[in-house]
Design a protein around this motif. Sequence first.
Motif, PDB file in Angstrom:
ATOM      1  N   PHE A  26       2.483  -2.568   6.343  1.00 22.96           N
ATOM      2  CA  PHE A  26       3.716  -3.328   6.493  1.00 22.96           C
ATOM      3  C   PHE A  26       4.776  -2.462   7.180  1.00 22.96           C
ATOM      4  O   PHE A  26       4.765  -1.242   7.058  1.00 22.96           O
ATOM      5  N   ALA A  27       5.704  -3.126   7.866  1.00 23.86           N
ATOM      6  CA  ALA A  27       6.732  -2.402   8.626  1.00 23.86           C
ATOM      7  C   ALA A  27       7.595  -1.545   7.706  1.00 23.86           C
ATOM      8  O   ALA A  27       7.927  -0.402   8.036  1.00 23.86           O
ATOM      9  N   ARG A  28       7.975  -2.079   6.536  1.00 23.61           N
ATOM     10  CA  ARG A  28       8.815  -1.301   5.618  1.00 23.61           C
ATOM     11  C   ARG A  28       8.038  -0.133   5.008  1.00 23.61           C
ATOM     12  O   ARG A  28       8.613   0.883   4.660  1.00 23.61           O
ATOM     13  N   ARG A  29       6.722  -0.277   4.904  1.00 25.24           N
ATOM     14  CA  ARG A  29       5.880   0.822   4.425  1.00 25.24           C
ATOM     15  C   ARG A  29       5.787   1.908   5.489  1.00 25.24           C
ATOM     16  O   ARG A  29       5.859   3.097   5.203  1.00 25.24           O
ATOM     17  N   ARG A  30       5.621   1.489   6.746  1.00 31.31           N
ATOM     18  CA  ARG A  30       5.550   2.456   7.848  1.00 31.31           C
ATOM     19  C   ARG A  30       6.857   3.216   8.005  1.00 31.31           C
ATOM     20  O   ARG A  30       6.865   4.396   8.327  1.00 31.31           O
ATOM     21  N   ALA A  31       7.984   2.520   7.781  1.00 31.95           N
ATOM     22  CA  ALA A  31       9.289   3.162   7.913  1.00 31.95           C
ATOM     23  C   ALA A  31       9.633   4.012   6.699  1.00 31.95           C
ATOM     24  O   ALA A  31      10.613   4.744   6.720  1.00 31.95           O
ATOM     25  N   GLY A  32       8.851   3.888   5.626  1.00 29.64           N
ATOM     26  CA  GLY A  32       9.116   4.682   4.432  1.00 29.64           C
ATOM     27  C   GLY A  32      10.236   4.123   3.576  1.00 29.64           C
ATOM     28  O   GLY A  32      10.797   4.827   2.747  1.00 29.64           O
TER      29      GLY A  32
END
Length: 92
Positions: A26-32
Amino acid sequence: VEERVTMPFVKVVKNKAYFKRFQVKFARRRAGKTDYYQRQRLVVQAKNKYAQPKHRLVVRFSNKFVLCQIVRARMDHDEVIAQASSRELGRY
């Protein structure tokens, strides 16, 4: 006398077939930004509470102000029920 060192054969593990089936996080997972393992445990309500939402107090800090929110989690998004800001305190 010069000795030549030959590298052993290295098999390419990540080939085209690997990347065709690779699924990105997920994008929020990739962004930390979001730890979904922790979020699941934070949001899940006990089964004996039936369909009652679980509320939480969220405090956000900016450089000048503090924002306090009461938030409930839905399946697809979080919903802010009420909020108060330290910006409002000047009126009182």
